[in-house]
Enzyme design. Structure first.
Site, PDB file in Angstrom:
ATOM      1  N   GLU A 139      16.384 -31.576  21.683  1.00 24.60           N
ATOM      2  CA  GLU A 139      16.691 -30.753  20.671  1.00 24.60           C
ATOM      3  C   GLU A 139      15.198 -28.894  21.559  1.00 24.60           C
ATOM      4  O   GLU A 139      14.689 -28.928  22.081  1.00 24.60           O
ATOM      5  CB  GLU A 139      16.854 -30.239  19.804  1.00 24.60           C
ATOM      6  CG  GLU A 139      17.834 -31.744  19.164  1.00 24.60           C
ATOM      7  CD  GLU A 139      17.957 -31.568  17.667  1.00 24.60           C
ATOM      8  OE1 GLU A 139      17.129 -31.312  17.100  1.00 24.60           O
ATOM      9  OE2 GLU A 139      18.826 -32.330  17.129  1.00 24.60           O
ATOM     10  N   HIS A 199      18.702 -21.107  11.416  1.00 25.01           N
ATOM     11  CA  HIS A 199      18.955 -21.590  12.247  1.00 25.01           C
ATOM     12  C   HIS A 199      19.807 -20.630  12.301  1.00 25.01           C
ATOM     13  O   HIS A 199      20.883 -19.637  12.787  1.00 25.01           O
ATOM     14  CB  HIS A 199      19.983 -22.846  11.432  1.00 25.01           C
ATOM     15  CG  HIS A 199      20.545 -23.444  12.989  1.00 25.01           C
ATOM     16  ND1 HIS A 199      21.478 -23.501  13.318  1.00 25.01           N
ATOM     17  CD2 HIS A 199      19.440 -25.326  12.580  1.00 25.01           C
ATOM     18  CE1 HIS A 199      20.892 -24.904  14.556  1.00 25.01           C
ATOM     19  NE2 HIS A 199      20.518 -25.265  13.843  1.00 25.01           N
ATOM     20  N   ARG A 208      13.811 -22.450  16.880  1.00 24.38           N
ATOM     21  CA  ARG A 208      14.776 -21.432  16.520  1.00 24.38           C
ATOM     22  C   ARG A 208      14.174 -19.873  16.222  1.00 24.38           C
ATOM     23  O   ARG A 208      15.401 -19.756  16.219  1.00 24.38           O
ATOM     24  CB  ARG A 208      14.636 -22.043  15.281  1.00 24.38           C
ATOM     25  CG  ARG A 208      15.756 -23.903  15.360  1.00 24.38           C
ATOM     26  CD  ARG A 208      15.415 -24.446  14.698  1.00 24.38           C
ATOM     27  NE  ARG A 208      16.271 -25.601  14.976  1.00 24.38           N
ATOM     28  CZ  ARG A 208      16.738 -27.056  13.561  1.00 24.38           C
ATOM     29  NH1 ARG A 208      15.654 -26.390  12.701  1.00 24.38           N
ATOM     30  NH2 ARG A 208      17.799 -27.701  14.046  1.00 24.38           N
ATOM     31  N   HIS A 244      17.814 -21.772   7.342  1.00 27.17           N
ATOM     32  CA  HIS A 244      18.121 -23.168   7.134  1.00 27.17           C
ATOM     33  C   HIS A 244      16.595 -23.887   6.653  1.00 27.17           C
ATOM     34  O   HIS A 244      17.734 -25.420   5.772  1.00 27.17           O
ATOM     35  CB  HIS A 244      17.879 -23.319   8.687  1.00 27.17           C
ATOM     36  CG  HIS A 244      18.207 -25.053   9.045  1.00 27.17           C
ATOM     37  ND1 HIS A 244      19.852 -25.278   8.212  1.00 27.17           N
ATOM     38  CD2 HIS A 244      17.486 -25.525   9.789  1.00 27.17           C
ATOM     39  CE1 HIS A 244      19.868 -26.911   9.698  1.00 27.17           C
ATOM     40  NE2 HIS A 244      18.257 -26.854  10.071  1.00 27.17           N
ATOM     41  N   ARG A 289       9.551 -24.803  11.858  1.00 27.00           N
ATOM     42  CA  ARG A 289       9.745 -25.877  12.220  1.00 27.00           C
ATOM     43  C   ARG A 289      10.205 -26.817  13.141  1.00 27.00           C
ATOM     44  O   ARG A 289      10.615 -25.634  13.699  1.00 27.00           O
ATOM     45  CB  ARG A 289      10.310 -26.470  11.395  1.00 27.00           C
ATOM     46  CG  ARG A 289      10.755 -28.050  10.803  1.00 27.00           C
ATOM     47  CD  ARG A 289      11.621 -28.913   9.668  1.00 27.00           C
ATOM     48  NE  ARG A 289      12.955 -28.175   9.866  1.00 27.00           N
ATOM     49  CZ  ARG A 289      13.979 -28.898   9.977  1.00 27.00           C
ATOM     50  NH1 ARG A 289      13.588 -29.824  11.267  1.00 27.00           N
ATOM     51  NH2 ARG A 289      15.531 -28.057  10.202  1.00 27.00           N
TER      52      ARG A 289
END
Length: 517
Positions: A111, A225, A271, A328, A363
């Site tokens: 990811e 997100h 992100r 998110h 994060r």
């Protein structure tokens, strides 16, 4: 009035992890809806753990700090990533299963901002649901689970927490006393109009902690997100980052892969970078799609996402999923130490409601479920080392009134969400933030956060008060931080490369707002 050793507010992975490790104590778990309605249940991604032989906890540590723009608490990050492999091993020994290949080896996905394939999954794109269900089954027989009852406020006197007030669907108010109270109620997704969060996530734990005098920190750092399913101007569900990890790419309606020139990791950049890339395309009037045409057996690999797309009439055979960013994850929250302790005696916080500094300003993907497991256990073990005394009622707490007050001089939920989306969003300016702060301030003149008795209001009204409180703190914090870093992007300030997070962290307290430490 009921008395117990530990009250846990919430029913996500952090709450259930703590409850499991405290199962030999008297534990009461209180959740305002069904135990199964949590952000943990919606988590499509996986759990990041450095278990591949070419990987190491140091790599995971470095990726977490880079994604977090070096605003992280380094020691807490080190504990998180070092404990990860053994944590997963222990849950596997208890019977939890993750997706494996034909040889029984974990299928490791990749990811955004991860240098290695280190994401383990369960049920394809239903990891959160699978793990939460397993924890619930392992815990339910040893705890008291109270559903459909909202914790409205903490019982705090002279800096000591004695328990909580609750209100059920019929408006009945109860008091629960406990030696220790843990807030694990999640973040505050409902502050924004477009969010991947469950609809029950209205920032209740953070707001009640703030009213009680707990320190709140880093609320300006909001993770949007990048890829939520975007239908007719609405974000209706999450498209996991694991889809891009399998090779999907972001394009506009002209078939232009716009991320390749924005970051060296392209579509798998952190992100915050990808969200701003998509946002910039949308500001140009472009539509953004996730091109999944190169992923074989998409419906098998991502059954949850496939079913959601079909529900909204998306033809997966065409290979394009319309996407847009949405709120998110909250990197900030109730300030705690590495053992979950707050500045209020006997009050603890874990999960997204807490801020241990592990996520920094942004994060790293799939670190949140890991945080819930690792710090849920860590806080529980710390509590087990403490003395459990029945709370002594030093004062005669008045019964909360059952009268319902009128909701005068408060904005509506939609009004708050509109202000936050338009003025405290993915990109921010001083003028926009000043407008938002003044807007909140115009209501705050009539409504004191600390003097209000929320138990006079209905559950729906209390949620509005909590959303308002979180929105005001986020906007005020964003105005105070005069730099761009991670999930806080100021168009009027450049991104900072300052790696000394301690000099930049801001603590928000009731008595002394915006004091740098």
């Amino acid at each position: 009035m009921p008395q117990t050793d530990v009250i846990i507010i919430g029913s996500g992975i952090a709450a259930l992890s703590a409850a499991y490790h405290l199962r030999h104590k008297q534990v009461t778990v209180i959740t305002k809806s069904s135990w199964s309605k949590s952000n943990s249940m919606l988590a499509q991604g996986g759990i990041a753990v450095a278990i591949e032989k070419r990987d190491s906890w140091k790599n995971h540590f470095e990726d977490t700090l880079v994604a977090g723009c070096f605003h992280n608490h380094a020691e807490n990050v080190e504990h998180l990533v070092q404990a990860g492999p053994s944590e997963i091993s222990e849950w596997c020994q208890r019977g939890m299963t993750f997706d494996c290949d034909k040889d029984g080896q974990f299928l490791l996905g990749k990811e955004g901002a991860h240098r290695r394939n280190r994401i383990i999954h369960a049920g394809g794109d239903a990891t959160g649901k699978a793990v939460t269900h397993f924890l619930y089954q392992a815990t339910k027989s040893s705890v008291t689970m109270i559903e459909n009852e909202m914790v409205t406020d903490l019982i705090v006197e002279d800096g000591d927490c004695f328990g909580v007030y609750t209100k059920n669907e019929e408006g009945k108010i109860r008091r629960y006393l406990a030696s220790k109270t843990i807030i694990a109620s999640g973040g505050c997704g409902a502050v924004y109009g477009h969010t991947s969060n469950a609809d029950v996530i209205t920032g209740d734990g953070i707001a009640m902690a703030y009213r009680a005098g707990a320190e709140i920190t880093d609320m300006e750092f909001i993770q949007f997100h990048p890829t939520m399913l975007h239908i007719q101007g609405r974000s209706v569900g999450l498209i996991s980052e694991a889809v891009r990890g399998e090779g999907a790419r972001l394009i506009n309606q002209k078939n232009e892969p716009f991320m390749k020139n924005r970051h060296h990791q392209g579509d798998l950049a952190p992100r915050d970078v990808v969200s701003r890339g998509i946002f910039d395309e949308m500001k140009k009037g472009n539509k953004v799609f996730l091109d999944i045409s190169m992923i074989a057996n998409f419906s098998t690999r991502f059954p949850t996402i496939s079913n959601m797309c079909k529900q909204y009439g998306i033809d997966l055979k065409a290979g394009l999923i319309p996407v847009a960013p949405g709120m998110h994850f909250l990197m900030g929250g109730i300030r705690t130490d590495d053992k979950g302790e707050t500045n209020i005696t006997n009050l603890f916080a874990i999960g997204e409601a807490a801020c241990t500094g592990v996520h920094g300003a942004n994060r790293l993907a799939s670190n949140s479920l890991l945080e819930g497991l690792v710090f849920g256990k860590r806080v529980a073990n710390h509590l087990l080392s403490l003395r459990f005394e029945q709370p002594v009622m030093f004062v005669d707490y008045p019964e909360a009134t059952k009268e319902v007050a009128e909701m005068t001089n408060w904005p509506t939920k939609n009004q708050i969400q509109e202000i936050m989306t338009n003025y405290v969003g993915i990109e921010r300016t001083e003028a926009e933030l000043v407008y938002a702060v003044n807007w909140f301030g115009s209501f705050q003149k009539q409504n004191s956060f600390w003097d209000i008795n929320v138990n006079k209001f209905t559950i729906e009204q209390i949620e509005i008060i909590n959303i308002f409180t979180n929105g005001w703190i986020i906007a005020s914090s964003a105005l105070k931080r005069t730099e761009s870093r991670g999930g806080h992007f100021r168009l009027d300030f450049p991104e900072s490369d300052d790696q000394n997070w301690r000099q930049k962290q801001l603590i928000r307290t009731k008595e002394e707002m915006f004091v740098g430490v």
